[in-house]
Enzyme design. Structure first.
Site, PDB file in Angstrom:
ATOM      1  N   LYS A  38      -4.299  -8.132   7.798  1.00 24.50           N
ATOM      2  CA  LYS A  38      -4.816  -7.483   6.520  1.00 24.50           C
ATOM      3  C   LYS A  38      -6.246  -7.921   6.384  1.00 24.50           C
ATOM      4  O   LYS A  38      -6.709  -9.056   6.612  1.00 24.50           O
ATOM      5  CB  LYS A  38      -4.023  -7.691   5.116  1.00 24.50           C
ATOM      6  CG  LYS A  38      -2.586  -7.499   5.222  1.00 24.50           C
ATOM      7  CD  LYS A  38      -1.929  -7.759   3.893  1.00 24.50           C
ATOM      8  CE  LYS A  38      -0.594  -7.651   3.969  1.00 24.50           C
ATOM      9  NZ  LYS A  38       0.225  -7.881   2.639  1.00 24.50           N
ATOM     10  N   HIS A  46       3.463 -11.533  -0.495  1.00 22.44           N
ATOM     11  CA  HIS A  46       4.013 -10.493   0.473  1.00 22.44           C
ATOM     12  C   HIS A  46       3.767 -10.737   2.067  1.00 22.44           C
ATOM     13  O   HIS A  46       2.589 -11.038   2.399  1.00 22.44           O
ATOM     14  CB  HIS A  46       3.783  -8.888   0.263  1.00 22.44           C
ATOM     15  CG  HIS A  46       4.044  -8.532  -1.173  1.00 22.44           C
ATOM     16  ND1 HIS A  46       3.372  -7.641  -1.967  1.00 22.44           N
ATOM     17  CD2 HIS A  46       5.143  -8.966  -1.962  1.00 22.44           C
ATOM     18  CE1 HIS A  46       4.117  -7.512  -3.062  1.00 22.44           C
ATOM     19  NE2 HIS A  46       5.025  -8.310  -3.205  1.00 22.44           N
ATOM     20  N   TYR A  57      -7.171  -2.161   1.402  1.00 20.35           N
ATOM     21  CA  TYR A  57      -6.937  -3.026   2.560  1.00 20.35           C
ATOM     22  C   TYR A  57      -6.649  -2.236   3.604  1.00 20.35           C
ATOM     23  O   TYR A  57      -5.809  -1.200   3.766  1.00 20.35           O
ATOM     24  CB  TYR A  57      -6.094  -4.001   2.266  1.00 20.35           C
ATOM     25  CG  TYR A  57      -4.589  -3.971   1.635  1.00 20.35           C
ATOM     26  CD1 TYR A  57      -3.647  -4.058   2.684  1.00 20.35           C
ATOM     27  CD2 TYR A  57      -4.331  -3.581   0.326  1.00 20.35           C
ATOM     28  CE1 TYR A  57      -2.471  -3.904   2.365  1.00 20.35           C
ATOM     29  CE2 TYR A  57      -3.282  -3.324   0.196  1.00 20.35           C
ATOM     30  CZ  TYR A  57      -2.066  -3.343   1.000  1.00 20.35           C
ATOM     31  OH  TYR A  57      -0.917  -3.384   0.520  1.00 20.35           O
ATOM     32  N   ASP A  93       9.058  -8.739  -7.312  1.00 23.68           N
ATOM     33  CA  ASP A  93       8.389  -9.649  -7.247  1.00 23.68           C
ATOM     34  C   ASP A  93       8.810 -11.141  -8.018  1.00 23.68           C
ATOM     35  O   ASP A  93       8.846 -12.078  -7.876  1.00 23.68           O
ATOM     36  CB  ASP A  93       6.689  -9.720  -7.339  1.00 23.68           C
ATOM     37  CG  ASP A  93       6.069  -9.035  -6.405  1.00 23.68           C
ATOM     38  OD1 ASP A  93       6.572  -9.033  -4.996  1.00 23.68           O
ATOM     39  OD2 ASP A  93       5.099  -8.688  -6.401  1.00 23.68           O
TER      40      ASP A  93
END
Length: 181
Positions: A71, A61, A131, A167
């Protein structure tokens, strides 16, 4: 804190852990130490996921500019094989990926800069991933790359893949919508 660059701008961070018979203590994030090591991101949102089974793959992603995200990934419980892919077209490492094991035991963190696609595979059941991001989620800029794109040859450590519907339908890198130079 030990910080090692693994791809241009991407870094593995190993915090100092103080342990004894009671357990451990560590600073999982210290803005001053990060800035001393060239990590100058203003993180504005925290995210957490739970994957109930081993073999869950989430990714690859990313968000397009102007809503791209840096991130900082870590595992609270369990373990993941974390993969980042450089999708910056002018980068000398464009199309290259690395995989790193992050776990509750090694306490490593992975800094994923803007211009990288990110995904992970859970190695054990009940894995929680936490995250920080420096940009809010933007559905209209949300993109992905097919987890098993044959041109990438990512060696995922599972034969029992569990994917979201989203996905399963991502494009290959060659067909992906990318606006990173």
């Amino acid at each position: 804190m030990i910080i090692q660059e693994v791809l241009s701008g991407a870094k593995i961070i190993e915090p100092v852990v103080h342990g004894d018979h009671r357990g451990f203590f560590m600073e999982s994030y210290n803005d001053q130490i990060m800035k001393q090591n060239g990590i100058n991101h203003a993180f504005i949102q925290d995210n957490q996921s739970l994957s109930a089974e081993a073999g869950v793959i989430r990714g690859l992603h990313y968000q397009l500019n102007p809503k791209a995200q840096t991130k900082l990934i870590r595992v609270l419980s369990g373990a993941i094989y974390d993969v980042i892919l450089d999708i910056r077209k002018s980068s000398p490492t464009f199309g290259q990926w690395i995989g790193v094991i992050l776990s509750e035991h090694n306490r490593r963190q992975l800094l994923v800069p803007k211009g990288f696609a990110h995904g992970f595979c859970t190695l054990v059941p009940n894995t929680q991933v936490f995250y920080k991001v420096d940009e809010y989620y933007s559905p209209e800029n949300d993109r992905g790359i097919l987890w098993n794109d044959p041109a990438l040859g990512i060696d995922w450590p599972t034969s029992h893949v569990i994917l979201s519907e989203k996905d399963q339908k991502q494009p290959t890198l060659a067909d992906a919508d990318i606006n990173f130079e």
